[in-house]
Design a protein around this motif. Structure first.
Motif, PDB file in Angstrom:
ATOM      1  N   GLN A 236       1.013  -1.338  -0.015  1.00  0.00           N
ATOM      2  CA  GLN A 236       0.196   0.355   0.100  1.00  0.00           C
ATOM      3  C   GLN A 236       0.821   1.385   0.060  1.00  0.00           C
ATOM      4  O   GLN A 236       0.162   2.084  -0.281  1.00  0.00           O
ATOM      5  CB  GLN A 236      -0.881   0.279   0.783  1.00  0.00           C
ATOM      6  CG  GLN A 236      -0.028   0.142   2.247  1.00  0.00           C
ATOM      7  CD  GLN A 236       0.184  -1.468   2.997  1.00  0.00           C
ATOM      8  OE1 GLN A 236       0.614  -2.127   2.266  1.00  0.00           O
ATOM      9  NE2 GLN A 236       0.257  -0.828   4.340  1.00  0.00           N
ATOM     10  N   GLU A 237       2.215   1.394  -0.136  1.00  0.00           N
ATOM     11  CA  GLU A 237       3.345   2.423  -0.012  1.00  0.00           C
ATOM     12  C   GLU A 237       3.900   2.644  -0.867  1.00  0.00           C
ATOM     13  O   GLU A 237       4.288   3.360  -1.423  1.00  0.00           O
ATOM     14  CB  GLU A 237       3.603   2.039   1.349  1.00  0.00           C
ATOM     15  CG  GLU A 237       3.387   2.119   2.723  1.00  0.00           C
ATOM     16  CD  GLU A 237       4.371   2.023   4.072  1.00  0.00           C
ATOM     17  OE1 GLU A 237       5.302   2.343   4.064  1.00  0.00           O
ATOM     18  OE2 GLU A 237       3.953   1.569   5.292  1.00  0.00           O
ATOM     19  N   VAL A 238       3.733   1.615  -2.026  1.00  0.00           N
ATOM     20  CA  VAL A 238       4.594   1.820  -2.773  1.00  0.00           C
ATOM     21  C   VAL A 238       3.972   2.293  -3.972  1.00  0.00           C
ATOM     22  O   VAL A 238       4.556   3.581  -4.642  1.00  0.00           O
ATOM     23  CB  VAL A 238       4.436  -0.016  -3.765  1.00  0.00           C
ATOM     24  CG1 VAL A 238       5.250   0.126  -4.699  1.00  0.00           C
ATOM     25  CG2 VAL A 238       5.096  -0.895  -2.734  1.00  0.00           C
ATOM     26  N   GLU A 239       3.126   3.002  -4.194  1.00  0.00           N
ATOM     27  CA  GLU A 239       2.665   3.636  -5.920  1.00  0.00           C
ATOM     28  C   GLU A 239       2.810   5.163  -5.499  1.00  0.00           C
ATOM     29  O   GLU A 239       3.655   5.372  -6.252  1.00  0.00           O
ATOM     30  CB  GLU A 239       0.945   3.476  -5.922  1.00  0.00           C
ATOM     31  CG  GLU A 239       0.488   4.467  -7.322  1.00  0.00           C
ATOM     32  CD  GLU A 239      -0.750   4.220  -6.748  1.00  0.00           C
ATOM     33  OE1 GLU A 239      -1.020   4.805  -8.103  1.00  0.00           O
ATOM     34  OE2 GLU A 239      -1.938   3.372  -7.181  1.00  0.00           O
ATOM     35  N   PRO A 240       3.029   5.425  -4.276  1.00  0.00           N
ATOM     36  CA  PRO A 240       3.018   7.045  -4.038  1.00  0.00           C
ATOM     37  C   PRO A 240       4.512   7.315  -3.939  1.00  0.00           C
ATOM     38  O   PRO A 240       4.882   7.993  -4.732  1.00  0.00           O
ATOM     39  CB  PRO A 240       3.208   7.368  -2.155  1.00  0.00           C
ATOM     40  CG  PRO A 240       1.980   6.546  -1.849  1.00  0.00           C
ATOM     41  CD  PRO A 240       1.672   5.092  -2.436  1.00  0.00           C
ATOM     42  N   VAL A 243       5.313   7.068  -7.735  1.00  0.00           N
ATOM     43  CA  VAL A 243       4.682   7.770  -9.314  1.00  0.00           C
ATOM     44  C   VAL A 243       5.594   8.463  -9.600  1.00  0.00           C
ATOM     45  O   VAL A 243       5.317   8.897 -10.223  1.00  0.00           O
ATOM     46  CB  VAL A 243       2.998   7.900  -8.804  1.00  0.00           C
ATOM     47  CG1 VAL A 243       3.770   9.218  -7.509  1.00  0.00           C
ATOM     48  CG2 VAL A 243       2.536   8.699  -9.401  1.00  0.00           C
ATOM     49  N   SER A 278       7.061  -6.458  -9.611  1.00  0.00           N
ATOM     50  CA  SER A 278       6.191  -5.215  -8.554  1.00  0.00           C
ATOM     51  C   SER A 278       6.503  -4.837  -7.426  1.00  0.00           C
ATOM     52  O   SER A 278       6.513  -3.698  -6.958  1.00  0.00           O
ATOM     53  CB  SER A 278       4.656  -5.567  -8.394  1.00  0.00           C
ATOM     54  OG  SER A 278       4.903  -6.824  -7.519  1.00  0.00           O
TER      55      SER A 278
END
Length: 310
Positions: A236-240, A243, A278
């Motif tokens: 849940q912390e990967v995308e920020p 990006v 990922s």
């Protein structure tokens, strides 16, 4: 008088030794043989679960011949660390228990439900044994009790040999680039060398060969062969993090294939991922900075900047 006392004392000692020998060899005298602490064959175990009293938990599962951390993104475990633990447990033998009561189990913190740490052995989904670990009476020694037994033993083992947090079991070299590196393209840096494996054959694109120091280039390149990550970033912390634009992307080629990496910075920390996966990992700044903060001038001869990345 003193001589007589010495003679009598010697006779008394001799009598005591004879009595002790007779008692030891008397029929029915019990000689306790050493026995394994773990009764199950650990070669049949394919799942290890470790729980501690603070709520820490890790599950290691064997897939094929490789151990993975199932509650940590199925990350590969440190195979040597798992093997060392299993071997250590297999080698432990016990004789006399230090205590054998429910009250003692509570006192030494090896009671089920209140043990400092519980190690559960499974084959598939079937629990085949458990080991409860408690207080430490001295350095690298702890009290343990096997499931189904009241006997509590003091054995040579340490709590830190069996950590209950996944990060401690992760293979930190999971992103190491394998093979003899032949070229790296990273940002404005492009280096390559001949295929003869000579570490002095490095060339920096756009610079004359005699103006660069191939040893400095080789020092930088080899950092990709020894990448060590710190921890897996929660999904849940990967995308920020990813990006944003990466601080550096690198394409590597070797005699074993190619790979692409991306390094990121966020909240004063460094992160790295390998394209095709990922998973994103935190990486220590001392590992990341020498790779990310690279400039062509650091490879040049006869300049104050011609130093190996620190």
């Amino acid at each position: 008088m003193n001589k007589a006392i010495k003679v009598l004392a010697g006779l008394l000692v001799a009598q005591l030794l004879v009595i002790l020998a007779l008692q030891t060899n008397k029929p029915g005298t019990t000689q306790v043989a050493a026995q394994p602490l773990i009764s199950v064959n650990l070669n049949t175990v394919d799942t290890l679960r470790i729980d501690d009293s603070d709520g820490g938990q890790v599950t290691l599962r064997k897939e094929g011949d490789r151990w993975q951390i199932t509650n940590y993104g199925n990350q590969p475990a440190d195979q040597n660390k798992v093997a060392e633990l299993l071997q250590k447990l297999s080698d432990i033998e016990v004789r006399w228990p230090v205590a054998s009561s429910a009250a003692a189990a509570e006192r030494f913190e090896v009671a089920e439900g209140s043990a400092q740490k519980t190690l559960t052995f499974q084959t598939g989904d079937r629990v085949i044994d458990s080991l409860f670990m408690g207080t430490s009476p001295s350095y690298r020694r702890i009290h343990v009790r096997a499931n189904g037994s009241d006997d509590i033993y003091q054995v040579e083992l340490a709590q830190h040999d069996i950590p209950a947090n996944p990060e401690s079991w992760m293979d930190k070299t999971v992103l190491e680039f394998e093979g003899d590196i032949l070229s790296v393209n990273a940002g404005d840096i492009a280096v390559s060398r001949d295929t003869n494996g000579d570490e002095t054959s490095w060339k920096l694109a756009g610079s004359a060969t005699d103006s660069t120091d191939p040893t400095l280039i080789n020092t930088w390149v080899k950092r990709f062969n020894s990448l060590v990550v710190s921890a897996l970033v929660p999904a849940q912390e990967v995308e920020p993090i990813i990006v944003q634009n990466p601080a550096l992307t690198a394409h590597l080629s070797s005699d074993k294939g190619d790979a692409d990496y991306a390094f990121y910075t966020a909240n004063e920390k460094y992160y790295v991922k390998r394209f095709g996966s990922s998973a994103l990992y935190e990486i220590a700044s001392y590992q990341a900075k020498p790779i990310v903060e690279i400039e062509a001038k650091k490879f040049m001869l006869n300049t104050s900047d011609a130093e190996p990345p620190q």
